[in-house]
Scaffold this active site. Structure first.
Site, PDB file in Angstrom:
ATOM      1  N   HIS A  89     -13.334  20.870 -41.522  1.00 34.78           N
ATOM      2  CA  HIS A  89     -11.950  21.828 -41.344  1.00 34.78           C
ATOM      3  C   HIS A  89     -12.185  23.218 -40.641  1.00 34.78           C
ATOM      4  O   HIS A  89     -11.187  23.952 -40.097  1.00 34.78           O
ATOM      5  CB  HIS A  89     -11.606  22.390 -42.320  1.00 34.78           C
ATOM      6  CG  HIS A  89     -11.042  21.336 -43.727  1.00 34.78           C
ATOM      7  ND1 HIS A  89      -9.601  21.440 -43.410  1.00 34.78           N
ATOM      8  CD2 HIS A  89     -11.072  20.723 -44.595  1.00 34.78           C
ATOM      9  CE1 HIS A  89      -9.128  20.857 -44.397  1.00 34.78           C
ATOM     10  NE2 HIS A  89      -9.822  19.656 -45.096  1.00 34.78           N
ATOM     11  N   LYS A  97      -0.208  33.973 -41.180  1.00 38.48           N
ATOM     12  CA  LYS A  97      -1.412  33.423 -41.524  1.00 38.48           C
ATOM     13  C   LYS A  97      -2.379  34.525 -41.736  1.00 38.48           C
ATOM     14  O   LYS A  97      -2.415  35.886 -41.269  1.00 38.48           O
ATOM     15  CB  LYS A  97      -2.006  32.619 -40.562  1.00 38.48           C
ATOM     16  CG  LYS A  97      -1.744  33.475 -39.160  1.00 38.48           C
ATOM     17  CD  LYS A  97      -2.126  32.396 -37.396  1.00 38.48           C
ATOM     18  CE  LYS A  97      -1.219  31.644 -37.159  1.00 38.48           C
ATOM     19  NZ  LYS A  97      -1.836  30.198 -36.682  1.00 38.48           N
ATOM     20  N   ARG A  98      -3.495  34.039 -42.361  1.00 40.02           N
ATOM     21  CA  ARG A  98      -4.521  34.309 -42.564  1.00 40.02           C
ATOM     22  C   ARG A  98      -4.853  35.426 -40.962  1.00 40.02           C
ATOM     23  O   ARG A  98      -5.204  35.468 -40.211  1.00 40.02           O
ATOM     24  CB  ARG A  98      -5.916  33.984 -43.359  1.00 40.02           C
ATOM     25  CG  ARG A  98      -6.970  35.481 -43.510  1.00 40.02           C
ATOM     26  CD  ARG A  98      -7.952  33.421 -43.923  1.00 40.02           C
ATOM     27  NE  ARG A  98      -8.136  32.106 -42.754  1.00 40.02           N
ATOM     28  CZ  ARG A  98      -9.254  32.295 -42.322  1.00 40.02           C
ATOM     29  NH1 ARG A  98     -10.425  32.920 -42.066  1.00 40.02           N
ATOM     30  NH2 ARG A  98      -9.222  30.916 -41.419  1.00 40.02           N
ATOM     31  N   LYS A 143      -7.471  34.193 -34.581  1.00 43.38           N
ATOM     32  CA  LYS A 143      -5.198  33.902 -34.960  1.00 43.38           C
ATOM     33  C   LYS A 143      -4.987  35.064 -33.870  1.00 43.38           C
ATOM     34  O   LYS A 143      -3.274  34.965 -33.715  1.00 43.38           O
ATOM     35  CB  LYS A 143      -5.279  33.792 -36.006  1.00 43.38           C
ATOM     36  CG  LYS A 143      -5.984  33.069 -36.784  1.00 43.38           C
ATOM     37  CD  LYS A 143      -5.480  33.192 -38.664  1.00 43.38           C
ATOM     38  CE  LYS A 143      -6.339  32.630 -39.052  1.00 43.38           C
ATOM     39  NZ  LYS A 143      -6.038  30.947 -39.376  1.00 43.38           N
ATOM     40  N   THR A 155      -1.398  24.551 -40.366  1.00 39.15           N
ATOM     41  CA  THR A 155      -0.445  23.700 -41.184  1.00 39.15           C
ATOM     42  C   THR A 155       0.609  25.040 -40.948  1.00 39.15           C
ATOM     43  O   THR A 155       1.799  24.048 -41.150  1.00 39.15           O
ATOM     44  CB  THR A 155      -0.475  23.219 -42.254  1.00 39.15           C
ATOM     45  OG1 THR A 155      -0.773  23.976 -43.375  1.00 39.15           O
ATOM     46  CG2 THR A 155      -1.734  22.402 -42.398  1.00 39.15           C
ATOM     47  N   LYS A 159       5.543  23.780 -41.135  1.00 42.20           N
ATOM     48  CA  LYS A 159       5.859  24.810 -41.749  1.00 42.20           C
ATOM     49  C   LYS A 159       7.412  24.628 -41.308  1.00 42.20           C
ATOM     50  O   LYS A 159       8.235  24.278 -41.366  1.00 42.20           O
ATOM     51  CB  LYS A 159       5.817  25.090 -42.385  1.00 42.20           C
ATOM     52  CG  LYS A 159       4.469  24.359 -43.906  1.00 42.20           C
ATOM     53  CD  LYS A 159       3.449  25.204 -44.668  1.00 42.20           C
ATOM     54  CE  LYS A 159       2.541  24.538 -44.558  1.00 42.20           C
ATOM     55  NZ  LYS A 159       1.390  25.603 -45.594  1.00 42.20           N
TER      56      LYS A 159
END
Length: 835
Positions: free
Chosen positions: A373, A564-565, A570, A672, A676
């Site tokens: 992952h 998100k985290r 990111k 993901t 969504k």
């Protein structure tokens, strides 16, 4: 709520109160559970009592489906899928189970007739503290799809007493609060006190010869812990299949030392209980200290040992020989956390069941498959050798033996190439020695997969390159997916109903059928209804934001969302630089025409990750200034939505206009959240990273806002010697934004507060935020222009939803079933049980 006299006057429905699905039956069962299970009358019942009564009412309706499914899975000709994961980010059960059972509207009517509101009862449910991020949510989506596709399966994990943490924002900083998700009880789990297994730690080993003269090893552990099973039913959508999530709780084999207590050593009397229960106390304990690392290793070994012992128990219960274990069990390792399972299955087969090494290795390799992952080297778990030896001495011996045999094969394949031998070894011998868990997973599995097309290619080219060159046949891609049941039908009922009114409801199980929406992308009446649904969803979210943060936002503005985290790769800080740049433009020209935007952030930072916490503080600090500035005049709003999790995400995805997927290309395995958002009609601004690549291919380049360097370009920039200051000095708008942060403008004059973040950007910028800044701003201009043309925007939104069929977790699971697990659906016949 009915009185006693009213109950007597009811007409019989012809249904059993524990299994019937009619409104009147549901109402009667709800009232009975409130009275007989919660011991409350309607007048005395608390909100939690009412929720528990409805949960038990629904659980009763799962019981015969669950029992029939388990009985069917134990048939000797069935191959069972076991999904081993350190996380299962399930989200609340009640609403999802009502959807999957097909009685959401009936339950709402039954609850209303009893005098209550279904939404309030659903909101009462705690978020199960069993996961943190995408890894755990993927596992939960896959359980939903396995049941929906009628695949006999069981999920295995840890029953954490406390989740990772609840997030509060105080003075703009993240504060971690204990997640006491079990404090009011969990009506969905069934304790299986009779299903327990001993798990050993520490100690030493001795060689001996068995009765047939074969060399064996006996492990004398220093400590042992008991694992107790807790089962949760996982119902599929409109099918009878109800699979099991089995979580393990650690308990002491002897929880109370009576002798110590009698001698006055009251704390010592419960030492063993405290030590044992710590193993399943908290999700992801801080592993910076050595004690934290040891606890993480103990957690991982504990749950895989219990799970494998359980699988062996069930296999033998079916009357099978362990020689055929791999023929009846497909065991999926969800990332490296459960990879110690390979050494543990070898130990169980060789030491406990006296199987020859060669046969045990054949069984083991053919049982396991490994999903990687991550592309981040630090996330490929490595355990210091002394720590590993102290916790699992026998497993280290087994890993050494696996490594010895494996490297002998490698040397034959690559004679004289010490480099490849060193890289493939299960032991990292460069300096301090480590056990490489990803290498163990690759060697001990018959299949290895990435989770997005780009991610899989990068695994082959870089992270797992040597393994790919050795075993190319093992590798495949299985792009992640998400379940439309939770993230469309439950989360976005308005949009789901609009879609169903046009194309029927079979899309819920066959997401490719959303393609039938494409002709309506040019239907003005349909587009108007589409826009109205989005606006209503934004109004709902605006109300929640007001309640949670006190910030008033305009639902008519563009909802620009990044949830998100929190992590530097990111690049939440890149989004902040864009916001500050817009702010600077307004300050220079207060009459500037600008598309009104509400920027919504959410996500948790790891407790020990200082820079991520500083990014949260920057977001909240920028919001505190912009939200009150009279020149901005509500054209820009910045919100940090606290405690982002599945429950809080459900109103966020449907309300988004723009989905921010802006990680540096080559770092996000898949993502993901991007799926969504798109399923709910948001348009994406993103790099060619993770599953963004495939989303753009599916929805069309014209319906995706692309910016930034590609993964290949990132490597070229870095190889030439990336200097972020060149971008800072050559881009006046970027310089103004960073200088404004440095000046203390957003920190009440304290220029030192954000200095670590600014210094990191100017001197390192490991994730190339400054290199992508100008491309990002130009792309955001295109977003603003497109949003002004509402008809065009709505058309793009419809086409995004219509073309998202590929990203259902049902598609992902079908691919696993066909290519890796080699399993087929097993229909469950529903047999009523007579009492």
């Amino acid at each position: 709520m009915a009185t006693a006299k009213q109950v007597k006057a009811r007409k019989p429905t012809g249904e059993k109160s524990r299994t019937g699905l009619k409104v009147e039956t549901l109402k009667r069962a709800f009232e009975e559970n409130l009275f007989y299970t919660q011991f409350r009358t309607a007048m005395a019942a608390t909100p939690n009592d009412r929720y528990m009564a409805l949960a038990y009412t629904l659980r009763d309706r799962l019981a015969h489906r669950w029992i029939n499914t388990v009985e069917g899975a134990l048939k000797e000709d069935v191959k069972l899928v076991s999904y081993l994961s350190a996380e299962f980010l399930l989200g609340p059960h009640l609403g999802n189970n009502l959807i999957n059972l097909g009685i959401y509207d009936s339950a709402r009517q039954a609850v209303e007739e009893a005098g209550f509101d279904l939404t309030e009862l659903i909101d009462q449910e705690e978020e199960p503290g069993l996961g943190n991020g995408g890894l755990g949510r993927l596992a939960a989506c896959y359980l939903d799809s396995l049941a929906t596709l009628e695949i006999p399966a069981i999920g295995y994990g840890i029953r954490y007493e406390f989740g990772i943490f609840d997030q509060e924002i105080r003075s703009g900083w993240q504060v971690e609060i204990t997640d006491k998700w079990l404090r009011f009880g969990n009506p969905w789990e069934i304790p299986r006190s009779e299903i327990t297994f001993d798990v050993n730690f520490g100690g030493y080993t001795e060689d001996y010869y068995d009765s047939e003269g074969r060399a064996r090893v006996r492990w004398y552990p220093h400590r042992d812990v008991k694992g107790v099973a807790y089962d949760t039913p996982i119902l599929g959508y409109r099918v009878n299949t109800c699979n099991t999530l089995r979580l393990w709780k650690a308990e002491a084999c002897e929880s109370f030392d009576f002798q110590a207590f009698n001698l006055g050593n009251y704390y010592g009397a419960v030492d063993e209980k405290v030590y044992s229960e710590n193993i399943t106390k908290v999700l992801y304990p801080n592993d910076e200290p050595v004690a934290g690392k040891q606890l993480r290793l103990e957690q991982q070994y504990f749950f895989v040992s219990c799970s494998l012992q359980d699988l062996i128990r069930m296999h033998l219960l079916r009357g099978k020989s362990l020689d055929t274990f791999h023929e009846k069990n497909a065991v999926q390792l969800n990332d490296t956390h459960p990879s110690i399972a390979i050494a543990e299955l070898m130990r169980l087969l060789v030491d406990e069941h006296e199987m020859d090494w060669e046969k045990a290795w054949e069984v083991t390799r053919n049982s396991f498959a490994y999903t990687n992952h991550t592309l981040l080297p630090e996330a490929l778990e490595k355990w210091p050798l002394p720590l590993f030896r102290s916790v699992l001495p026998r497993h280290l011996e087994i890993i050494y033996e696996i490594n010895r045999r494996f490297l002998n094969e490698v040397r034959v394949r690559y004679p004289g190439d010490g480099g490849v031998v060193s890289r493939l070894s299960l032991i990292d011998e460069g300096g301090e020695k480590y056990v490489r868990m990803a290498n163990l997973a690759c060697v001990g599995s018959h299949a290895i997969n990435g989770v997005a097309a780009l991610h899989t290619e990068l695994l082959k080219q870089d992270v797992l390159r040597d393994f790919y060159e050795l075993w190319p046949e093992k590798f495949s891609n299985k792009t992640n997916g998400v379940t439309p049941r939770r993230f469309m039908v439950l989360s976005n009922p308005r949009l789901s109903q609009l879609i169903t009114d046009k194309i029927g409801d079979t899309w819920i199980k066959h997401l490719d059928e959303l393609r039938k929406l494409e002709p309506f992308a040019d239907d003005k009446d349909f587009l108007n209804k589409w826009q109205q649904v989005k606006l209503e969803n934004k109004r709902v979210l605006a109300g929640i934001i007001k309640d949670r943060t006190g910030i008033l936002v305009n639902p008519e503005s563009l909802f620009d969302i990044l949830v998100k985290r929190i992590h530097e790769y990111k690049r939440q800080h890149l989004n902040v630089l864009h916001i500050i740049s817009l702010f600077n433009r307004i300050k220079e020209n207060p009459s500037l025409e600008i598309t009104p935007r509400t920027f919504i952030f959410g996500g948790k930072a790891a407790p020990g990750y200082f820079m991520a916490k500083l990014i949260i503080k920057l977001i909240t600090s920028v919001g505190a200034v912009l939200n009150r500035d009279p020149d901005v005049a509500d054209r820009l709003k910045v919100v940090f939505f606290p405690d982002f999790n599945v429950k809080n995400a459900q109103p966020i995805y449907p309300a988004a206009d723009l989905s921010e997927q802006i990680s540096m290309a080559g770092k996000e395995a898949s993502g993901t959240g991007n799926m969504k958002f798109s399923m709910n009609g948001a348009l994406t601004i993103g790099t060619l990273d993770g599953a963004n690549v495939e989303i753009r291919e599916e929805v069309g380049a014209e319906n995706f806002f692309l910016f930034g360097l590609t993964a290949e370009e990132v490597q070229k920039v870095k190889s030439k010697g990336y200097n972020p200051q060149e971008y800072y000095n050559s881009n006046s708008e970027l310089k103004k934004a960073i200088d404004l942060i440095s000046s203390g403008y957003f920190s009440k004059g304290d220029g030192s507060l954000f200095k670590p973040l600014v210094d990191s950007l100017l001197h390192h910028d490991a994730y190339l935020a400054l290199a992508d800044y100008q491309s990002y701003l130009e792309c955001q201009e295109r977003v603003s222009q497109a949003y002004v043309d509402k008809e065009k925007w709505n058309r793009m939104s419809v086409l995004n939803v219509a073309r998202m069929g590929k990203f259902s977790s049902d598609r992902s699971i079908r691919e696993y079933c066909e290519d890796i697990w080699r399993v087929k659906p097993v229909s469950v016949d529903l047999h009523e049980y007579e009492f």
